[in-house]
Motif scaffolding. Structure first.
Motif, PDB file in Angstrom:
ATOM      1  N   VAL A 142     -27.870  -9.131  19.953  1.00  0.00           N
ATOM      2  CA  VAL A 142     -28.809  -8.559  20.925  1.00  0.00           C
ATOM      3  C   VAL A 142     -28.523  -9.188  22.284  1.00  0.00           C
ATOM      4  O   VAL A 142     -28.453 -10.412  22.413  1.00  0.00           O
ATOM      5  CB  VAL A 142     -30.268  -8.809  20.497  1.00  0.00           C
ATOM      6  CG1 VAL A 142     -31.237  -8.275  21.553  1.00  0.00           C
ATOM      7  CG2 VAL A 142     -30.549  -8.159  19.150  1.00  0.00           C
ATOM      8  N   SER A 143     -28.359  -8.357  23.282  1.00  0.00           N
ATOM      9  CA  SER A 143     -27.949  -8.861  24.603  1.00  0.00           C
ATOM     10  C   SER A 143     -29.001  -9.786  25.205  1.00  0.00           C
ATOM     11  O   SER A 143     -30.212  -9.610  24.997  1.00  0.00           O
ATOM     12  CB  SER A 143     -27.691  -7.691  25.553  1.00  0.00           C
ATOM     13  OG  SER A 143     -28.888  -6.983  25.818  1.00  0.00           O
TER      14      SER A 143
ATOM     15  N   SER B 283     -29.888  -9.941  28.229  1.00  0.00           N
ATOM     16  CA  SER B 283     -30.725  -9.248  29.217  1.00  0.00           C
ATOM     17  C   SER B 283     -31.968  -8.650  28.562  1.00  0.00           C
ATOM     18  O   SER B 283     -33.036  -8.590  29.183  1.00  0.00           O
ATOM     19  CB  SER B 283     -29.918  -8.145  29.905  1.00  0.00           C
ATOM     20  OG  SER B 283     -29.450  -7.204  28.954  1.00  0.00           O
ATOM     21  N   GLN B 284     -31.828  -8.218  27.280  1.00  0.00           N
ATOM     22  CA  GLN B 284     -32.987  -7.697  26.559  1.00  0.00           C
ATOM     23  C   GLN B 284     -34.040  -8.787  26.369  1.00  0.00           C
ATOM     24  O   GLN B 284     -35.237  -8.556  26.556  1.00  0.00           O
ATOM     25  CB  GLN B 284     -32.549  -7.164  25.196  1.00  0.00           C
ATOM     26  CG  GLN B 284     -31.635  -5.957  25.241  1.00  0.00           C
ATOM     27  CD  GLN B 284     -32.408  -4.663  25.423  1.00  0.00           C
ATOM     28  OE1 GLN B 284     -33.593  -4.600  25.158  1.00  0.00           O
ATOM     29  NE2 GLN B 284     -31.718  -3.642  25.903  1.00  0.00           N
ATOM     30  N   LYS B 285     -33.569  -9.967  26.010  1.00  0.00           N
ATOM     31  CA  LYS B 285     -34.495 -11.085  25.794  1.00  0.00           C
ATOM     32  C   LYS B 285     -35.132 -11.520  27.111  1.00  0.00           C
ATOM     33  O   LYS B 285     -36.340 -11.779  27.179  1.00  0.00           O
ATOM     34  CB  LYS B 285     -33.755 -12.249  25.145  1.00  0.00           C
ATOM     35  CG  LYS B 285     -33.123 -11.900  23.811  1.00  0.00           C
ATOM     36  CD  LYS B 285     -32.209 -13.020  23.312  1.00  0.00           C
ATOM     37  CE  LYS B 285     -31.468 -12.593  22.060  1.00  0.00           C
ATOM     38  NZ  LYS B 285     -30.498 -13.625  21.606  1.00  0.00           N
TER      39      LYS B 285
ATOM     40  N   SER C 272     -35.594  -9.687  29.749  1.00  0.00           N
ATOM     41  CA  SER C 272     -36.529  -8.652  30.199  1.00  0.00           C
ATOM     42  C   SER C 272     -37.863  -8.778  29.470  1.00  0.00           C
ATOM     43  O   SER C 272     -38.928  -8.624  30.077  1.00  0.00           O
ATOM     44  CB  SER C 272     -35.933  -7.264  29.947  1.00  0.00           C
ATOM     45  OG  SER C 272     -34.747  -7.087  30.681  1.00  0.00           O
ATOM     46  N   GLY C 273     -37.793  -9.056  28.163  1.00  0.00           N
ATOM     47  CA  GLY C 273     -39.021  -9.231  27.401  1.00  0.00           C
ATOM     48  C   GLY C 273     -39.849 -10.399  27.899  1.00  0.00           C
ATOM     49  O   GLY C 273     -41.076 -10.300  28.037  1.00  0.00           O
TER      50      GLY C 273
ATOM     51  N   VAL D  96     -38.865  -6.963  20.215  1.00  0.00           N
ATOM     52  CA  VAL D  96     -37.613  -6.673  20.924  1.00  0.00           C
ATOM     53  C   VAL D  96     -36.384  -7.026  20.087  1.00  0.00           C
ATOM     54  O   VAL D  96     -35.498  -6.197  19.876  1.00  0.00           O
ATOM     55  CB  VAL D  96     -37.559  -7.422  22.272  1.00  0.00           C
ATOM     56  CG1 VAL D  96     -36.225  -7.168  22.972  1.00  0.00           C
ATOM     57  CG2 VAL D  96     -38.720  -7.015  23.154  1.00  0.00           C
TER      58      VAL D  96
ATOM     59  N   GLN E 178     -33.821  -4.458  16.975  1.00  0.00           N
ATOM     60  CA  GLN E 178     -32.440  -4.221  17.397  1.00  0.00           C
ATOM     61  C   GLN E 178     -31.452  -4.940  16.485  1.00  0.00           C
ATOM     62  O   GLN E 178     -30.386  -4.408  16.162  1.00  0.00           O
ATOM     63  CB  GLN E 178     -32.240  -4.694  18.844  1.00  0.00           C
ATOM     64  CG  GLN E 178     -33.025  -3.896  19.862  1.00  0.00           C
ATOM     65  CD  GLN E 178     -32.697  -4.309  21.278  1.00  0.00           C
ATOM     66  OE1 GLN E 178     -31.616  -4.048  21.786  1.00  0.00           O
ATOM     67  NE2 GLN E 178     -33.647  -4.981  21.925  1.00  0.00           N
TER      68      GLN E 178
END
Length: 221
Positions: free
Chosen positions: A114-115, A117-119, A121-122, A136, A140
């Motif tokens: 999982v990228s 950036s996803q973490k 952003s969360g 999140v 994924q």
């Protein structure tokens, strides 16, 4: 060579029962392994001090020792410690120990994929670490890990052949027993092969179909 088809048909219900035992033991072990892997992946994600090293040691032990050794340890060693389990409980526990190690690695790889950036952003949206993991990261990670996870489902199902060593009446145990009793080697081996194909091929096609649905769903198809 002449096959005794009447004998095969007479004993087909016994092999049907053996197939149900195989599926039951494997199914319970897979569900338990998923629970173990989910807990272990949470420990890894949150980097719980002390426990993370326990999880890593467990994964290495589970993946680098044969299932037969694990099975014999549970069956023969635990009673000397005052822990007495039935042969079914022994089989499920050993398969869960093995499967949990493999599934944990699958979950870990999915989480790491999982990228960042996803973490980020969360966290920027104000999610707590637990909410980030649950909402999140985990969904994924499961989608990413689906192919490996399904392959390990089949792996655990195939490993049920080993539990015949503790007298679980699954397919292999039934086959060897009937060969010893009736000396119908070819008939029994043919029935065994047929049943394994009947179990594995539909399951493999089903899991492949589910995997494709997951993969296509990722892109909005």
């Amino acid at each position: 060579m002449t096959l005794d088809t009447a004998f095969m048909l007479d004993h087909l219900p016994d092999f049907g029962h053996a197939a149900l035992v195989t599926l039951a033991v494997a199914g319970i072990a897979i569900v338990a392994s998923l629970l173990v892997a989910a807990l272990n992946s949470a420990v890894i994600f949150f980097r719980v001090r002390g426990l993370i090293w326990v999880v890593r040691a467990y994964v290495e032990l589970a993946r680098n020792t044969p299932l037969l050794i694990q099975l014999f340890f549970v069956y023969f060693a635990l009673p000397s410690l005052g822990i007495h389990l039935s042969n079914y409980a022994t089989a499920v526990l050993a398969l869960t120990f093995l499967g949990g190690g493999y599934f944990t690695e699958v979950f870990r790889a999915g989480i790491e994929a999982v990228s960042g950036s996803q973490k980020e952003s969360g966290l920027a949206l104000g999610l707590s670490r637990w909410q980030l993991f649950r909402i999140v990261v985990l969904p994924q990670a499961l989608r990413i890990a689906t192919p490996s996870l399904f392959a390990n489902f089949i792996f655990v199902l195939k490993e049920t052949t080993v539990v015949s060593a503790v007298a679980i009446p699954e397919i292999l145990y039934t086959t060897t027993n009937y060969i010893a009793l009736y000396y119908k080697t070819y008939e029994m081996l043919l029935l065994m092969t047929f049943l394994y194909l009947l179990l594995f091929l539909p399951l493999s096609f089903l899991l492949s179909w589910v995997e494709r649905r997951f993969r296509h769903g990722q892109f909005g198809s």
